[in-house]
Write an enzyme that holds these catalytic residues in place. Structure first.
Site, short mmCIF file in Angstrom:
data_model
loop_
_atom_site.label_atom_id
_atom_site.label_comp_id
_atom_site.label_asym_id
_atom_site.label_seq_id
_atom_site.Cartn_x
_atom_site.Cartn_y
_atom_site.Cartn_z
N GLN A 4 -5.49 2.80 -7.24
CA GLN A 4 -4.19 2.28 -6.81
C GLN A 4 -4.32 0.80 -6.47
O GLN A 4 -5.04 0.42 -5.54
CB GLN A 4 -3.64 3.03 -5.59
CG GLN A 4 -2.21 2.56 -5.29
CD GLN A 4 -1.60 3.17 -4.05
OE1 GLN A 4 -2.14 3.02 -2.96
NE2 GLN A 4 -0.48 3.85 -4.21
N GLY B 8 -1.59 14.87 -0.14
CA GLY B 8 -2.30 13.87 0.64
C GLY B 8 -3.22 14.50 1.66
O GLY B 8 -4.37 14.85 1.37
N ARG C 116 3.89 3.83 -8.45
CA ARG C 116 4.35 4.67 -7.32
C ARG C 116 5.58 4.03 -6.67
O ARG C 116 5.60 2.81 -6.47
CB ARG C 116 3.23 4.80 -6.28
CG ARG C 116 3.56 5.87 -5.25
CD ARG C 116 2.39 6.20 -4.34
NE ARG C 116 2.43 7.61 -4.01
CZ ARG C 116 2.08 8.13 -2.84
NH1 ARG C 116 1.62 7.36 -1.88
NH2 ARG C 116 2.17 9.42 -2.61
N TYR D 67 4.83 -2.09 0.73
CA TYR D 67 3.89 -3.13 0.33
C TYR D 67 4.59 -4.10 -0.66
O TYR D 67 5.79 -3.97 -0.91
CB TYR D 67 2.60 -2.49 -0.22
CG TYR D 67 1.92 -1.71 0.88
CD1 TYR D 67 1.13 -2.35 1.83
CD2 TYR D 67 2.14 -0.34 1.03
CE1 TYR D 67 0.56 -1.65 2.89
CE2 TYR D 67 1.57 0.37 2.09
CZ TYR D 67 0.78 -0.29 3.01
OH TYR D 67 0.23 0.39 4.07
#
Ligand code: FMN
Length: 357
Positions: free
Chosen positions: A99, A315, A225, A178
């Site tokens: 990622q 997760g 994502r 982000y």
């Protein structure tokens, strides 16, 4: 048997099942210059069971680092460290994407030594974890047109490095507040040039990064994502009509690239948008479903059966259960996630979670 345990072909790579390890920051890149360690190779290899692993958020440039001790993929040392990780995962039959995560305004000078950057000079409310404890987010420098070009070039270089390091592909972090998400959201992107304003203009950065990276390493090696309407890291996508316009415009613009997948980290109360985006997206859909206080668990396996998604990412449960696919198949039992050892530290709470039997 639930469809989640059936094989799937993703970007030309064969997966033994449809259970994906979601990206999770663990802040254990204690090798020289934030490079991955042998311990990280062990951690990922323990979780490779013929499925897809998406690594923790990894900075494409020194300036893109968020939390302390997160790995980068912009130096020769880091590429060498990652090569050990990909070799270990491939030896166990896994497929692994890294990622690429640029923190943008969520970065902090006490971690990077630099003022963070963002689409606009708007600080996030809240605090970031640094080596010196929690600190308020700072006001980022607004990226100039030239610096935006340089940032896209950093993503491209990092993606090429990922291929050298043996990764099967890269996931662009467009979720959770982000940098890419900061461009998508109206509260963090106040620009009035071609990179901001309308929903379409706010998608431009995501689309240009995805297009440039896909051209460099091939679209079947690139995923994105997203987390529409997720408030993490002080994102405010409160206007539902604007969210729909933004993310449907994003999917429209990405469609011609033929990317490997779209990975949707679902915010509460938007299953209808999930259904809409899933229908609109012509390729592979990975869903990390919204499950409230409990992590994604066995009840969500049915989402692959009813067509809500192709693949399902887990997760916290994957963090604590290295053999998660086998445990899901057996209906449990599951180890629980020890929160105290989540970020930083050594093998404890990292590579010592037991497997069944
Ligand atoms: C320890 C931890 C670290 C995480 N780090 C990242 C990350 O680096 N990148 C990312 O996109 N999401 C990150 N997430 C979010 C997870 O990918 C996932 O979306 C979230 O945990 C919800 O899924 P779950 O209910 O299956 O745990 C992190 C989650 C956890 C628990």
């Amino acid at each position: 048997m639930p469809k989640a345990f059936e094989p799937y072909v993703l970007g030309g790579k064969s997966l033994a099942h449809r259970i994906v390890m979601a990206p999770m920051t663990r802040s254990r890149a204690h090798g020289p210059g934030q490079s991955p360690t042998g311990l990280m190779a062990t951690y990922y290899a323990q979780r490779a069971h013929g499925g897809l692993i998406i690594t923790e958020g990894t900075q494409p440039s020194a300036a893109g680092q968020g939390n302390p001790d997160t790995p980068g993929i912009h130096s020769a040392e880091q590429v060498a460290g990652w090569r050990k990780v990909t070799e270990a995962v491939h030896a166990e039959g896994g497929v692994i994407f890294v990622q690429l995560m640029h923190a943008g305004r969520i970065g902090h000078p006490s971690v990077t030594g630099k003022q963070p950057v963002g689409p606009s000079a708007v600080a996030a409310k809240g605090q970031v974890y640094t080596q010196e404890g929690r600190k308020d987010f700072v006001t980022p420098l607004e990226l100039t047109e030239e610096a935006i070009g340089g940032t896209i070039a950093d993503f491209v270089t990092a993606a090429r490095n990922a291929v050298y390091a043996g990764f099967d592909g890269v996931e662009l972090q467009g979720a959770n507040g982000y940098l890419i998400h900061q461009f998508l959201a109206p509260n963090s992107n106040r620009r009035t040039d071609r990179w901001g304003g309308s929903p379409q203009a706010r998608t431009r950065f995501a689309v240009e990064v995805a297009g440039a990276v896909a051209e460099a390493i091939g679209p079947d090696r690139v995923g994105l994502r997203i987390s529409p309407a997720s408030p993490l890291n002080d994102i405010a996508e409160d206007d539902r009509a604007d969210v729909e316009r933004t993310y449907t415009a994003l999917v429209d613009s990405l469609t011609p690239f033929g990317l490997a997948y779209l990975h949707h980290s679902e915010a509460p109360g938007i299953r209808d948008l999930t259904t809409r985006l899933r229908k609109q997206w012509p390729g592979t859909y990975i869903l990390n479903p919204y499950t409230g206080a409990e992590p994604t668990g066995p009840d969500q396996l049915e989402l692959a059966d009813d067509g809500t998604t192709d693949l399902i990412s887990f997760g916290a449960l994957y963090l604590a259960n290295p053999d998660l696919p086998a445990r899901l198949k057996a209906g449990g039992p599951f180890n629980t996630h020890d929160r105290a050892t989540t970020y930083g530290g050594d093998h404890r709470g990292y590579t010592d979670y037991p497997a069944l039997g």
